[in-house]
Design an enzyme around this catalytic site. Structure first.
Site, short mmCIF file in Angstrom:
data_model
loop_
_atom_site.label_atom_id
_atom_site.label_comp_id
_atom_site.label_asym_id
_atom_site.label_seq_id
_atom_site.Cartn_x
_atom_site.Cartn_y
_atom_site.Cartn_z
N LYS A 164 -38.52 72.45 140.68
CA LYS A 164 -39.74 73.14 140.24
C LYS A 164 -40.94 72.23 140.34
CE LYS A 164 -36.92 75.65 136.91
NZ LYS A 164 -36.47 75.54 135.53
N ARG B 30 -27.86 58.68 139.63
CA ARG B 30 -27.75 58.55 141.09
C ARG B 30 -28.95 59.24 141.72
NH1 ARG B 30 -22.62 59.57 144.92
NH2 ARG B 30 -22.20 57.52 144.05
N HIS C 291 -24.92 50.07 144.50
CA HIS C 291 -23.96 50.93 143.82
C HIS C 291 -23.02 49.97 143.08
CE1 HIS C 291 -21.36 54.05 142.69
NE2 HIS C 291 -20.96 54.53 143.85
N ARG D 243 -16.77 62.83 143.02
CA ARG D 243 -15.87 61.77 142.57
C ARG D 243 -16.52 60.85 141.56
NH1 ARG D 243 -12.43 60.82 147.23
NH2 ARG D 243 -12.34 58.65 146.62
N THR D 244 -17.68 60.32 141.92
CA THR D 244 -18.31 59.35 141.03
C THR D 244 -18.71 60.00 139.71
OG1 THR D 244 -19.16 58.26 142.99
CG2 THR D 244 -20.10 57.59 140.92
#
Lengths: 312, 431
Positions: free
Chosen positions: A82, A104, A132, A54-55
């Protein structure tokens, strides 16, 4: 400031300026011509080190509507696996001259760390349990549009506060703007230091919801729990899930919010979530795109220093 | 040739005094201490201290030297030079190397490397359990014969109480000292900060300060049961102090230490997720810090250490939760202590009781004193000389100090080990 890393450094005037600009983007998004060229020629890179549908979609759409070149990278599948460090990844991307990084990350403070290492603007799309900011801003915009004000309100934030960056950013924003904030949840899901946040803490929904204007439900973050925080989901739903009975303690016209994705039947009754008279959950999603457009627009204005825009 | 220091301010932690006088080192040992009258200067290299302080060199319990295994972080050479520069004359090493120092063979390797490379004394500690895994005790007898001065699993708690009590019982039979990290492991697992308003706001996994008291309570019960000699590595919270006081009053063979970082810094420093302030246990509140300093002043906390823990940039430049814990401290232990003296929180004799006399006594070492017959391990320093710390100037290979850019005081002018100058400003330690 060059970045939007959290609500903490913002003043009430900053917040109001972002919301005012967001209003104009709401209008644009509802029109047939959804494009501007505010970010034309600029490159936006979405780096999501944690799964999000969603974000990430919201930021992608926001960037595209502003005319930016948008690239989304699924960092979980990339070089992090990696063994490359966060900073090396940041430096690699930095060398490609992006103008805006949307980040994020599952660890608190990771976005601050990354922001120190790059030349471009960084927008925090959620770091661990820390902040947030665009979620709090979109919640504020939703409240302001629905209730006509963003101060002097009683707001209850309910559920899994401990694991929630949404709660932390919302507590900051709502208290800065002069609202009464109540946290409601089982004591195992309320952080030990919350008592010092200028909020009241309640262990009972009926008591905490009494007379509130806004009910913000939080998702039970099962994926962040490393032990027994609650005995079972059914007991949690019984004591803290939002149903009609518990909601009846709030004001008659109180609105119900949820940052999504919802666990229906765990923290919220499906019927409440779908009640168009009470639930503003879909509107929150709509406001999300507008707020992100406004935040990105202002960050780029600051960056170009062409206009004396709001200092983010 | 003998060395004779004249015109010095002698800090004697044993007598608890500061007095003007002279001190002669002969054959590597302190041969004469005069606080009245003029010394006989014959047969000696005379060093005029010019009124500077002379004290026994620091005995630093719990220094990590990353040899074997991670020599890029710290070697016996680099740590030894850092120690000499910081006024530390005995490094008491931790066994949490790669591999762990849990066999006499590994200990002998360390001892040999130390003798080759370090200009100061090195007294090694060994692990208490094999691989520090908390399952089987090490060969405490062989390791003690090979020179281990104490046994510790460092920052790992021996979770299995049965294993720990057996190890304590066995250690007791050999008069071996056990040093333990005091934490309730279930509570502290995964924590990066101390629980409270700050950790909650920053969204960091945290541990209640109470976990330290719970750890100490368990260990004290086991000491009461086994009678073993026990040293708590770091007591950093005010809630643990009454338990420590009771244990001592009850005559248990218990002592405790604290790191200099917990005496001088608080959790306020971790704001902005500054990982150089991430230590283990995590930094505490001002109330805890002040209580720990008062406990050092009273002697309830016996020992102050640097808990020198070198970490390279890569292990610190990570999100706070993922970043490695620990800070270097050999070169900043004394200046940070001088800050406490300047603030009136400690006296100079108290500083050297906690940093030299008490640790030496606890480990059965003859040093830490300014008395005739003690080793000629002394330092000359100016407690008031102010400077701004620049981490790039540290002699440690790793530069992870929390004091970078801090205004500090206390300049070590010279460090002598067995009467031979090994460090301090304009010293000839690098030959």
């Amino acid at each position: 400031m060059r970045h939007l890393l959290g609500i903490e450094p913002l003043s009430p005037a900053d917040i109001t300026a972002i919301l005012d600009l967001s209003d104009s983007y709401v209008k644009l998004n509802r029109s047939n011509q959804k494009h501007t060229n505010a970010l034309a020629g600029l490159t936006q890179v979405n780096m999501f080190f944690e799964n999000s549908t969603r974000t990430q979609a919201s930021f992608e759409l926001a960037g595209k509507r502003l005319g930016a070149d948008v690239m989304s990278m699924a960092m979980q599948a990339s070089s992090i696996k990696k063994g490359e460090t966060l900073i090396d990844t940041a430096l690699t991307l930095n060398a490609m001259h992006p103008d805006l990084l949307i980040v994020r990350h599952p660890h608190s403070g990771a976005v601050d760390l990354l922001a120190e290492k790059v030349n471009c603007a960084v927008l925090n799309a959620g770091d661990g349990r820390h902040e947030h900011p665009t979620q709090a801003l979109l919640d504020a915009l939703t409240i302001r549009r629905r209730l006509g004000q963003l101060s002097g309100l009683k707001v209850a934030i309910c559920g899994d506060i401990a694991h929630s960056r949404v709660a932390r950013s919302n507590v900051q924003l709502l208290t800065k703007m002069g609202n009464e904030v109540r946290l409601i949840g089982p004591p195992t899901l309320v952080p030990s230091g919350a008592a010092d946040w200028d909020v009241s803490v309640h262990g009972d929904m009926a008591e905490g919801l009494a007379g509130v204007d806004v009910v913000m439900m939080l998702r039970l973050q099962r994926e962040r729990m490393d032990g027994g925080f609650i005995p079972s989901e059914r007991e949690y739903y019984h004591r803290f899930g939002l149903d009609a009975e518990k909601l009846s303690h709030a004001k008659e016209d109180a609105i119900v919010m949820h940052p999504g994705p919802m666990n229906r039947g765990v923290e919220i009754d499906g019927e409440i979530a779908d009640d168009i008279n009470r639930s503003v959950i879909q509107e929150q999603v709509e406001m999300g795109v507008a707020v992100r457009m406004a935040a990105m627009d202002l960050l780029m204005q600051n960056r170009r220093e062409t206009k004396p825009g709001v200092m983010l | 040739m003998d060395v004779l220091f004249t015109n010095a301010r002698l800090i004697d932690p044993e007598a608890g005094t500061e007095s003007k006088g002279s001190l002669r080192i002969s054959g590597g040992k302190i041969a004469e201490v005069l606080t009245e009258g003029a010394p006989d200067v014959s047969g000696a290299q005379v060093i005029d201290a010019g009124g500077m302080c002379m004290a026994p060199g620091v005995v630093d319990i719990g220094v990590k030297i990353c040899e074997p295994g991670e020599r890029h972080k710290e070697s016996f050479r680099s740590a030894g030079l850092a120690a000499a520069a910081g006024g530390v004359t005995t490094i008491v090493t931790r066994p949490d190397t790669l591999p762990t120092i849990d066999t006499p063979e590994a200990l002998e390797f360390q001892t040999r490397r130390a003798a080759e490379a370090a200009p100061v004394h090195v007294a090694p500690m060994a692990a208490l359990t094999k691989g520090r895994e908390g399952k089987e005790m090490v060969e405490i007898g062989f390791l003690k014969d090979a020179g281990a001065v104490a046994f510790t699993d460092c920052d790992r708690v021996v979770e299995n109480t049965k294993v720990f009590s057996r190890a304590l019982t066995y250690a007791k039979s050999l008069d071996a000292l056990v040093m333990a990290h005091v934490q309730e492991p279930g509570l502290s697992h995964g924590a990066a900060a101390t629980s409270g308003a700050r950790a909650s706001r920053m969204g960091l996994p945290s541990v209640s300060a109470m976990a330290e008291r719970m750890g100490l309570d368990r260990d004290i019960a086991l000491i009461e049961m086994t009678g073993a000699a026990y040293h708590a590595d770091q007591i950093t919270t005010h809630r643990a102090l009454p338990a420590l006081e009771r244990a001592k009053a009850n005559g248990l063979n218990v002592t405790a230490g604290v790191s200099i970082h917990h005496l001088t810094l608080t959790e306020a420093a971790i704001k902005e997720y500054r990982t150089f302030f991430k230590v283990k246990p995590p930094l505490r509140t001002e109330e805890d810090r002040a209580a720990a300093v008062a406990a050092v002043a009273s002697g309830l906390i016996d020992v102050v250490s640097s808990m020198h823990t070198p970490q390279d940039e890569e292990s610190k430049r990570l999100p706070f939760e993922e970043a490695a814990s620990g800070a270097v401290g050999l070169e900043t232990l004394l200046p940070a202590m001088m800050g406490l003296v300047a603030a009136g929180e400690l006296t100079l004799p108290q500083v050297f009781r906690a940093a030299a006399l008490a640790p030496a006594r606890r480990l059965g070492l003859p040093s830490g004193r300014l008395s005739v017959g003690a080793p000629g391990d002394v330092i000359l320093f100016d407690p008031d000389a102010a400077f701004t710390l620049d981490r790039t100037t540290l002699l440690s290979k790793s530069k992870n100090t929390p004091f970078d850019g801090a205004k500090m005081r206390g300049r070590v002018a010279g460090t002598w080990v067995r009467g031979r100058r090994v460090g301090g400003e304009d010293a000839d330690a690098t030959h």
